[in-house]
Write an enzyme that holds these catalytic residues in place. Structure first.
Site, PDB file in Angstrom:
ATOM      1  N   SER A  80      -2.186  -4.989  24.441  1.00  0.00           N
ATOM      2  CA  SER A  80      -2.354  -3.609  24.904  1.00  0.00           C
ATOM      3  C   SER A  80      -1.338  -3.139  25.932  1.00  0.00           C
ATOM      4  O   SER A  80      -1.316  -1.945  26.261  1.00  0.00           O
ATOM      5  CB  SER A  80      -3.758  -3.420  25.477  1.00  0.00           C
ATOM      6  OG  SER A  80      -4.699  -3.260  24.433  1.00  0.00           O
ATOM      7  N   LYS A  83       0.659  -0.060  25.119  1.00  0.00           N
ATOM      8  CA  LYS A  83       0.240   1.310  25.403  1.00  0.00           C
ATOM      9  C   LYS A  83       1.155   1.975  26.428  1.00  0.00           C
ATOM     10  O   LYS A  83       1.235   3.209  26.494  1.00  0.00           O
ATOM     11  CB  LYS A  83      -1.208   1.330  25.887  1.00  0.00           C
ATOM     12  CG  LYS A  83      -2.225   0.976  24.794  1.00  0.00           C
ATOM     13  CD  LYS A  83      -3.649   1.042  25.325  1.00  0.00           C
ATOM     14  CE  LYS A  83      -4.691   0.887  24.207  1.00  0.00           C
ATOM     15  NZ  LYS A  83      -4.834  -0.496  23.737  1.00  0.00           N
ATOM     16  N   SER A 137      -8.212   1.177  28.172  1.00  0.00           N
ATOM     17  CA  SER A 137      -7.408   0.627  27.077  1.00  0.00           C
ATOM     18  C   SER A 137      -7.967   1.055  25.719  1.00  0.00           C
ATOM     19  O   SER A 137      -8.053   0.257  24.777  1.00  0.00           O
ATOM     20  CB  SER A 137      -7.357  -0.907  27.155  1.00  0.00           C
ATOM     21  OG  SER A 137      -6.258  -1.405  26.416  1.00  0.00           O
TER      22      SER A 137
END
Length: 378
Positions: A80, A83, A137
């Protein structure tokens, strides 16, 4: 020397995807010393503690000086922390007040993975989606932002734009397949690339506000979906002194990943961590270990440089002049204005030099003509 590593029991670490063939030029971006797969630290610096992370990097966010690294340009799976690339790509382009509707295509993410709980058919502001992305997230929020940013019916065009942004920043070892960082074939990054991407994000005041937000509210919807509160999942935000924010990540293939920024005495450091294990101290413990190590170093040491976007196409390994980022509390606008003033002053200096050169040349011509006339008179 080899990276100081904690031995991981056989079978405890999931088999990592096979990375692309190494490109020596890409491995030398930011300086030839960073091409090493092992430990790179300044001469005389203490060796960092042993970690489970397969690669990491510590850099000064202002000057861009790389203070130390382990496998800075080794390919790794991002999870993640990818991102951040989505934020770097679309935060400058999307109006935070714009309202967008969640579609069925936005719900295409791995069941059981991190999601905020956006409801199909509901409408949310871009600001709410950024908070959902950075605090919780949210993979659902990532899909919406990439779809809206790409201007198509799904997130694929948005992912293509993310890869274009990575190339613009000089993050040539980064290739996104999903906007959220959920695993996909051929998806890779490196500790160095993630530091470049984080630097672009933290140059923005709105990103810094989002990532440091403790709580946010998802408003209730007209279709009956209730509102709820988001809490920031970054456990280091109030546990590590001076922590400005960070992004966590985890998948079975990536292990634990983390990108974080902290400030002490006006000095901001970024730590990128890839391929860590949950034990014995986890990604939080390993990040704080590297932060403490970096802050203990003198401010004038480095083993490389985070390149500026304008140097992204320069010859890898070239000696690039560090360009300081915004000072703590300084806005992007003031930084741009300062650069414009410097550029204008440089142009003015060049014009003055050209005028003086022309004047001197005319003087020499007149002097030479006078000498010739004097010779004829003699």
């Amino acid at each position: 020397m080899p990276c100081p590593a904690i031995a991981v029991p056989a079978g405890a670490r999931a088999a990592r995807p096979k990375p692309p063939a190494p490109d020596q030029q890409q491995r030398e971006v930011g300086g030839a010393e960073l091409a090493s797969a092992g430990l790179t630290i300044p001469a005389g610096a203490p060796v960092p503690a042993k970690l489970t992370a397969t690669s990491w990097l510590v850099a000064d966010l202002g000057s861009g000086a790389v203070l130390g690294a382990c496998g800075a340009h080794e390919y790794a799976t991002p999870a993640s922390v990818q991102k951040l690339l989505l934020a770097a790509t679309y935060m400058p382009k999307l109006d935070p007040a714009r309202m967008v509707e969640v579609t069925h295509a936005d719900m295409d993410y791995e069941p059981g993975s991190s999601a905020v709980g956006l409801v199909e058919g509901s409408q949310y502001s871009i600001k709410t989606l950024w908070l959902s992305l950075l605090l919780k997230s949210g993979n659902d929020a990532a899909n919406v932002l990439a779809r809206v940013g790409g201007g198509t019916s799904d997130f694929r065009a948005g992912v293509e734009a993310m890869n274009a942004e990575a190339r613009r920043l000089g993050a040539h070892q980064t290739h996104a397949v999903t906007p959220s960082g959920l695993d996909g074939p051929g998806q890779f990054t490196s500790a160095y690339d993630m530091a470049l991407i984080a630097r672009a994000c933290y140059a923005r005041a709105d990103f810094r506000r989002y990532t440091a937000t403790d709580t946010a509210l998802i408003p209730p919807q007209r279709n009956g979906a209730g509102g709820f509160q988001l809490n920031n999942d970054n456990g280091l935000l109030h546990r590590y002194p001076g922590m400005l924010g960070g992004k966590t990540g985890f998948t079975d293939l990536a292990g634990q990943t983390y990108v974080g920024v902290a400030e002490r005495n006006g000095r901001r450091l970024v730590v990128t961590l890839l391929g860590a294990e949950s034990a014995p101290i986890g990604s939080y413990g390993e990040v704080t270990t590297l932060m403490d190590w970096g802050f203990a170093l003198p401010g004038d040491v480095s083993v490389g440089q985070l390149i500026e976007p304008e140097n992204a196409d320069a010859s890898p390994g070239a000696q690039l002049t560090p360009v300081a980022g915004p000072a703590p509390g300084e806005s992007e606008t003031s930084t741009f204005s300062a650069k414009r003033i410097v550029l204008t002053a440089g142009i003015a200096t060049l014009l003055v030099a050209l005028v003086l050169l022309g004047w001197a040349r005319r003087v020499r011509v007149r002097s030479a003509a006078g000498n010739r006339d004097q010779e004829r008179e003699d």
